[in-house]
Design an enzyme around this catalytic site. Sequence first.
Site, mmCIF file in Angstrom:
data_model
loop_
_atom_site.group_PDB
_atom_site.id
_atom_site.type_symbol
_atom_site.label_atom_id
_atom_site.label_comp_id
_atom_site.label_asym_id
_atom_site.label_seq_id
_atom_site.Cartn_x
_atom_site.Cartn_y
_atom_site.Cartn_z
ATOM 1 N N LYS A 122 70.541 12.701 59.321
ATOM 2 C CA LYS A 122 70.089 13.835 58.649
ATOM 3 C C LYS A 122 70.933 15.155 59.201
ATOM 4 C CE LYS A 122 66.433 15.309 56.337
ATOM 5 N NZ LYS A 122 65.611 14.337 55.343
ATOM 6 N N ASP A 162 67.002 18.094 51.057
ATOM 7 C CA ASP A 162 65.843 18.287 51.669
ATOM 8 C C ASP A 162 65.246 19.809 51.355
ATOM 9 O OD1 ASP A 162 64.199 16.380 53.895
ATOM 10 O OD2 ASP A 162 64.192 18.297 54.479
HETATM 11 P P1 NDP Z 1 61.602 22.327 48.967
HETATM 12 O O1 NDP Z 1 62.519 23.030 49.741
HETATM 13 O O2 NDP Z 1 61.869 21.834 47.578
HETATM 14 O O3 NDP Z 1 59.869 22.726 48.988
HETATM 15 C C1 NDP Z 1 59.332 22.836 50.041
HETATM 16 C C2 NDP Z 1 57.785 23.402 50.051
HETATM 17 O O4 NDP Z 1 57.189 23.338 51.381
HETATM 18 C C3 NDP Z 1 57.841 24.790 49.720
HETATM 19 O O5 NDP Z 1 56.725 25.143 48.816
HETATM 20 C C4 NDP Z 1 57.679 25.433 50.942
HETATM 21 O O6 NDP Z 1 57.501 26.851 50.781
HETATM 22 C C5 NDP Z 1 56.943 24.529 51.786
HETATM 23 N N1 NDP Z 1 57.388 24.601 53.131
HETATM 24 C C6 NDP Z 1 58.552 24.587 53.866
HETATM 25 N N2 NDP Z 1 58.334 24.607 55.070
HETATM 26 C C7 NDP Z 1 57.421 25.119 55.305
HETATM 27 C C8 NDP Z 1 56.562 25.601 56.571
HETATM 28 N N3 NDP Z 1 57.506 25.466 57.795
HETATM 29 N N4 NDP Z 1 55.171 25.943 56.548
HETATM 30 C C9 NDP Z 1 54.568 25.977 55.331
HETATM 31 N N5 NDP Z 1 55.344 25.363 54.103
HETATM 32 C C10 NDP Z 1 56.343 24.951 54.095
HETATM 33 O O7 NDP Z 1 61.438 20.827 49.701
HETATM 34 P P2 NDP Z 1 61.127 19.365 49.451
HETATM 35 O O8 NDP Z 1 60.042 19.403 48.225
HETATM 36 O O9 NDP Z 1 62.255 18.679 49.184
HETATM 37 O O10 NDP Z 1 60.607 18.593 50.552
HETATM 38 C C11 NDP Z 1 59.154 18.706 51.077
HETATM 39 C C12 NDP Z 1 59.002 17.624 52.178
HETATM 40 O O11 NDP Z 1 59.398 16.430 51.644
HETATM 41 C C13 NDP Z 1 60.006 17.905 53.588
HETATM 42 O O12 NDP Z 1 58.888 17.373 54.426
HETATM 43 C C14 NDP Z 1 61.102 16.913 53.285
HETATM 44 O O13 NDP Z 1 61.309 16.360 54.416
HETATM 45 C C15 NDP Z 1 60.138 15.800 52.631
HETATM 46 N N6 NDP Z 1 61.031 15.131 51.461
HETATM 47 C C16 NDP Z 1 61.865 15.100 50.701
HETATM 48 C C17 NDP Z 1 62.593 14.470 49.911
HETATM 49 C C18 NDP Z 1 63.670 14.871 48.801
HETATM 50 O O14 NDP Z 1 64.182 14.128 48.320
HETATM 51 N N7 NDP Z 1 63.715 16.185 48.676
HETATM 52 C C19 NDP Z 1 62.660 13.118 50.218
HETATM 53 C C20 NDP Z 1 61.799 12.585 51.113
HETATM 54 C C21 NDP Z 1 60.826 13.887 51.949
HETATM 55 P P3 NDP Z 1 58.295 28.208 50.854
HETATM 56 O O15 NDP Z 1 58.744 28.163 49.758
HETATM 57 O O16 NDP Z 1 57.117 29.340 51.176
HETATM 58 O O17 NDP Z 1 59.036 27.721 52.176
HETATM 59 O O1 2IT Z 2 63.859 12.871 53.841
HETATM 60 C C1 2IT Z 2 64.527 12.089 53.026
HETATM 61 O O2 2IT Z 2 64.350 10.846 52.642
HETATM 62 C C2 2IT Z 2 65.458 12.971 51.889
HETATM 63 N N1 2IT Z 2 65.297 14.199 52.238
HETATM 64 C C3 2IT Z 2 66.195 12.534 50.893
HETATM 65 C C4 2IT Z 2 67.581 11.688 51.603
HETATM 66 C C5 2IT Z 2 68.429 11.178 50.579
HETATM 67 O O3 2IT Z 2 69.527 10.836 51.070
HETATM 68 O O4 2IT Z 2 68.283 11.250 49.388
#
Ligand code: NDP
Ligand code: 2IT
Length: 449
Positions: A122, A162
């Site tokens: 990561k 992420d």
């Molecule tokens: P995005 O950046 O697309 O969206 C993140 C969302 O969460 C936004 O609405 C953001 O609000 C909110 N957020 C982020 N940080 C905080 C915080 N500290 N407090 C409150 N709200 C927060 O990210 P993703 O949707 O990609 O990721 C969301 C979660 O999913 C994370 O935990 C990530 O690790 C996990 N994840 C993502 C994957 C992927 O493929 N993208 C795969 C597996 C897990 P704001 O706009 O106000 O910051």
């Molecule tokens: O937390 C996760 O699994 C991710 N942000 C996606 C990682 C990836 O390599 O697609």
Amino acid sequence: MDEILSVIKNKDPEQREFHQAVDEVLETVKPVLDKNPEYRKQAVLARITEPERVIMFRVPWMDDDGQVHVNRGFRVEMNSAIGPYKGGLRFHPSVNLGIIKFLAFEQVFKNSLTTLAMGGGKGGSDFNPKGKSDAEVMRFCQAFMAELFRHIGPNTDVPAGDIGVGAREIGFLFGMYKKLSNEFTGVLTGKSLDWGGSLIRPEATGYGTVYFGAEMLATRGETFAGKTCLVSGAGNVAQFTTEKLIELGGRVLTLSDSSGYIYDEQGIDSEKLAFVQQLKNVRRGRMAEYVETYPDAVYIPVDPTLDYNPLWAHKADCAFPSATQNEIGAKDGENLVKNGIMLVSEGANMPSVPEAVNLFIEHSLLYAPGKAANAGGVAVSGLEMAQNSMRLAWPREEVDARLKQIMKSIHKTCLDAGENYGVKGNYVAGANIAGFVKVVHAMLDQGLV
Ligand code: NDP
Ligand code: 2IT
């Protein structure tokens, strides 16, 4: 166990999220160590909790006014026993080494569960993309890749998105990697479709989290039809979780960002979701604007004086935390249980604090930890790597079918591992044990390296 954890805590006392993630895994894999006394001599716990490599670097960049800024960049290459390091990049002001280490550690077990050949890593930066122009984001991504490129490669380490890293950032990062290495390879996943991306990758994490939830519901003869759902976040994972829930007949009541959340009693339908996608992905606006267009919904701003999040205090059947770590606190866990929630499927990584997790397990909820439930994202990243290697692209239906099959297989693996070790229905123990056993076998096969 206690000794390992206290060594880790003494070495890096400030890395709280890392300690939390390690503690949860150590607690649940104890029966595996008891069954295999030779693991102690091999120090498998000490080895699996120490990153193979940590890269930390300066990222200097210039804003649109000519002002220079310096951010810190990270890549934690945690474990390569079963494949090249694989895992996302997070750009968020809260990023520090402890957060990246916890995410890399979780990624090792998650990737192991996907059935694909991917190790865990990561990375990211404390850069805040909010309010920055496209040109500033591009210059930052280029500066970040100017150092990272020498450490990664399609058979070495393959980053993806992420929090704060989506299609736009992956494009800028890829462009710089290609220029510096003079190679067009599948070194990043989450690429756009025209230049090596995979269909369904944007949808994969959210869809996968819902597919996993559907598998859990099926064990009790239930489906999502007619179920009310609380979703947090409004980014990639939250959007596609909502899309799949709508398709399966669920009613999504909430979405949020770091400023507040919206509650829409009528349910967020496809038209409203399209509005949210335009708002968040194109206009880069705030959820508060939702109620200007849909005045029947209410917007509740974050209240920093509360020790709970009112989003989790609404009555509903299912919860999909899809924002960030520890967003479900102890009191939120109590509220969810008190209101009779039956299912929690984690789209985010480690969104529930240990007190909440224990409560969910105690009350026999259908509770899936992130490393199982959100593995669909990295799984389709693995499929993107496979397509890149073949220089082919599979149709949407094929990738979606493979994703569904992988989520089904992870669900069964977790259930079986739980049952084998006497904790039937405990998906936390099941995921940790199954993920752990495979990685440890590979590490031992490959000797002391
Ligand atoms: P995005 O950046 O697309 O969206 C993140 C969302 O969460 C936004 O609405 C953001 O609000 C909110 N957020 C982020 N940080 C905080 C915080 N500290 N407090 C409150 N709200 C927060 O990210 P993703 O949707 O990609 O990721 C969301 C979660 O999913 C994370 O935990 C990530 O690790 C996990 N994840 C993502 C994957 C992927 O493929 N993208 C795969 C597996 C897990 P704001 O706009 O106000 O910051
Ligand atoms: O937390 C996760 O699994 C991710 N942000 C996606 C990682 C990836 O390599 O697609």
